[in-house]
Design a protein around this motif. Sequence first.
Motif, PDB file in Angstrom:
ATOM      1  N   THR A 146      -8.973 118.763  76.685  1.00  0.00           N
ATOM      2  CA  THR A 146      -9.893 119.456  77.596  1.00  0.00           C
ATOM      3  C   THR A 146     -10.179 120.862  77.095  1.00  0.00           C
ATOM      4  OG1 THR A 146      -9.081 118.172  79.480  1.00  0.00           O
ATOM      5  CG2 THR A 146     -10.263 120.212  79.974  1.00  0.00           C
ATOM      6  N   GLN A 310     -13.746 111.982  75.343  1.00  0.00           N
ATOM      7  CA  GLN A 310     -13.977 112.926  76.434  1.00  0.00           C
ATOM      8  C   GLN A 310     -15.298 113.675  76.241  1.00  0.00           C
ATOM      9  OE1 GLN A 310     -11.413 116.447  76.900  1.00  0.00           O
ATOM     10  NE2 GLN A 310     -11.067 115.827  79.011  1.00  0.00           N
ATOM     11  N   SER A 314     -18.434 113.211  78.964  1.00  0.00           N
ATOM     12  CA  SER A 314     -18.913 114.435  79.613  1.00  0.00           C
ATOM     13  C   SER A 314     -20.411 114.620  79.385  1.00  0.00           C
ATOM     14  CB  SER A 314     -18.134 115.654  79.102  1.00  0.00           C
ATOM     15  OG  SER A 314     -18.354 115.871  77.726  1.00  0.00           O
ATOM     16  N   TYR A 341     -18.935 121.851  81.051  1.00  0.00           N
ATOM     17  CA  TYR A 341     -17.522 122.026  81.367  1.00  0.00           C
ATOM     18  C   TYR A 341     -17.092 121.347  82.672  1.00  0.00           C
ATOM     19  CZ  TYR A 341     -18.733 125.711  84.744  1.00  0.00           C
ATOM     20  OH  TYR A 341     -19.230 126.413  85.809  1.00  0.00           O
ATOM     21  N   THR A 344     -16.481 117.790  81.874  1.00  0.00           N
ATOM     22  CA  THR A 344     -15.271 117.707  81.051  1.00  0.00           C
ATOM     23  C   THR A 344     -14.016 117.781  81.912  1.00  0.00           C
ATOM     24  OG1 THR A 344     -16.432 118.737  79.190  1.00  0.00           O
ATOM     25  CG2 THR A 344     -14.023 118.748  79.123  1.00  0.00           C
ATOM     26  N   LEU A 345     -14.010 118.685  82.883  1.00  0.00           N
ATOM     27  CA  LEU A 345     -12.853 118.832  83.778  1.00  0.00           C
ATOM     28  C   LEU A 345     -12.691 117.600  84.671  1.00  0.00           C
ATOM     29  CD1 LEU A 345     -13.234 122.583  84.792  1.00  0.00           C
ATOM     30  CD2 LEU A 345     -11.492 121.597  83.292  1.00  0.00           C
ATOM     31  N   ALA A 348     -11.063 114.867  82.718  1.00  0.00           N
ATOM     32  CA  ALA A 348      -9.634 115.169  82.558  1.00  0.00           C
ATOM     33  C   ALA A 348      -8.845 114.721  83.778  1.00  0.00           C
ATOM     34  CB  ALA A 348      -9.440 116.664  82.322  1.00  0.00           C
TER      35      ALA A 348
END
Length: 452
Positions: A146, A310, A314, A341, A344-345, A348
């Motif tokens: 991440t 990832q 994303s 972002y 992406t989070l 995760a």
Amino acid sequence: MSIQTQPDLERYGYKQELKRSLSVWDLLVYGLIFMVPIAPMGIYGQVVQTANGMVVLAYFIGLVGMVFTAFSYSRMSEAFPIAGSAYSYVQRGWNPYVGFIAGWMILLDYILIPSLLYLVSASWLGELVPGVPTFVWIIVFVAINTFINILGVQMTNRANWVILAVEIITFILFGIMAFAYVAAHKGGTSFTFAPVYNSHGFSLSMVGAATSVAVLSFLGFDGISTLSEETKGGRKTVGRATVWALVVVAVLFMVMTYLAAVAYPDFNHFPDPNVAFYFIAERVGGTWLKLLCLVITVIAWGIANALAAQAAISRLLFSMGRDKMLPSILSKVHGKYKTPYVSTLLVAAVSILVSSFSSIDTLSSLVNFGALTAFMALNLTVAIYFFFKKRTGKWFSHLVMPLIGFAVLLYVWLNFTHTTFYFGIGWFIVGMIVLAVSTKGFKTKPTTLEIE
């Protein structure tokens, strides 16, 4: 950046938000990293046992289906050089509603792949450090990936080059040791045709079942298309990298699995099929090779491959959020690093939850189901868009090739387990509900500007 060399996203209703920095070589490396040149090490036991020892045949048939799909990706990426993979291509080339469902199905693939990779890596680390809980390793992998992904694709790209070099070195070392082991006829081994074809264990159902597992190793070439808005070099960049990455990695897969099969012919007698390659490496090279393969597999799956996965998911979430088909917050881009972002989070968080409460076998089947469903839609889109809508008249490249790709994937798709089908259909139904809500009961079209 000139209009002649870079696609103008405003033509498709978007503005350039992501940073363009990737060349065709960078994309090729990204694709190889995503597919992992040593991927068979992680699932060798499941593939070889399902294939009755004909592991090379399983990978070859997987290649046949995927190479036609790779060409379909190549053609659609030239027509629509935007992020979003199958979602964007089917949406604009065929139908907005079908495009959403294609994106929704491949979302099942993309969003579960990181979880699967973390789980496989944690399982292998359990052989090396049995005292550390699996959950701890998963948290470590997620945190590293991440952080790197939020920093941007350039940081990811630098890491990719280093890790790919290490994987290739490991591949070469194993190849040399396995070849020498069999050439010396140690353990009664010999070079045979059995890993390619064995009439005693062959059946069409076996081929379908084995290939449905083996195709997991190929997933990732399609992820290259999710970086379309971060590439430089023109419309053909993504297509070239997609096809070459698939062909190169397929050759590596078949060479590696052939050597493994002839070095360890008793494929039904692994102490633990989940880490079968662990025992093959020990047989042909001793403890040092066993540990090397274990460590590199963990790095390749848990960091390199998961890092690429990832990044891909994303970007898909970014595209669907940008089109208001998912919450628009998913399309938020970091002010400094120019990366999605929020998406992406989210990936995760989902990866931690799913990998902590799932099994490798279950995740493998679900990942493949989502991917193959979207790939079949993409192949049909090539025929519909180019041959029927644009009337190009190119029978072979715009009709025959995509239909062959569709047929091969359909055969593999029909060999999934009943459990996989039930879950996959359930995911499809949820997607239809989301689509109905977002389009006010199918009264409005999903956001799309079909400009050609």
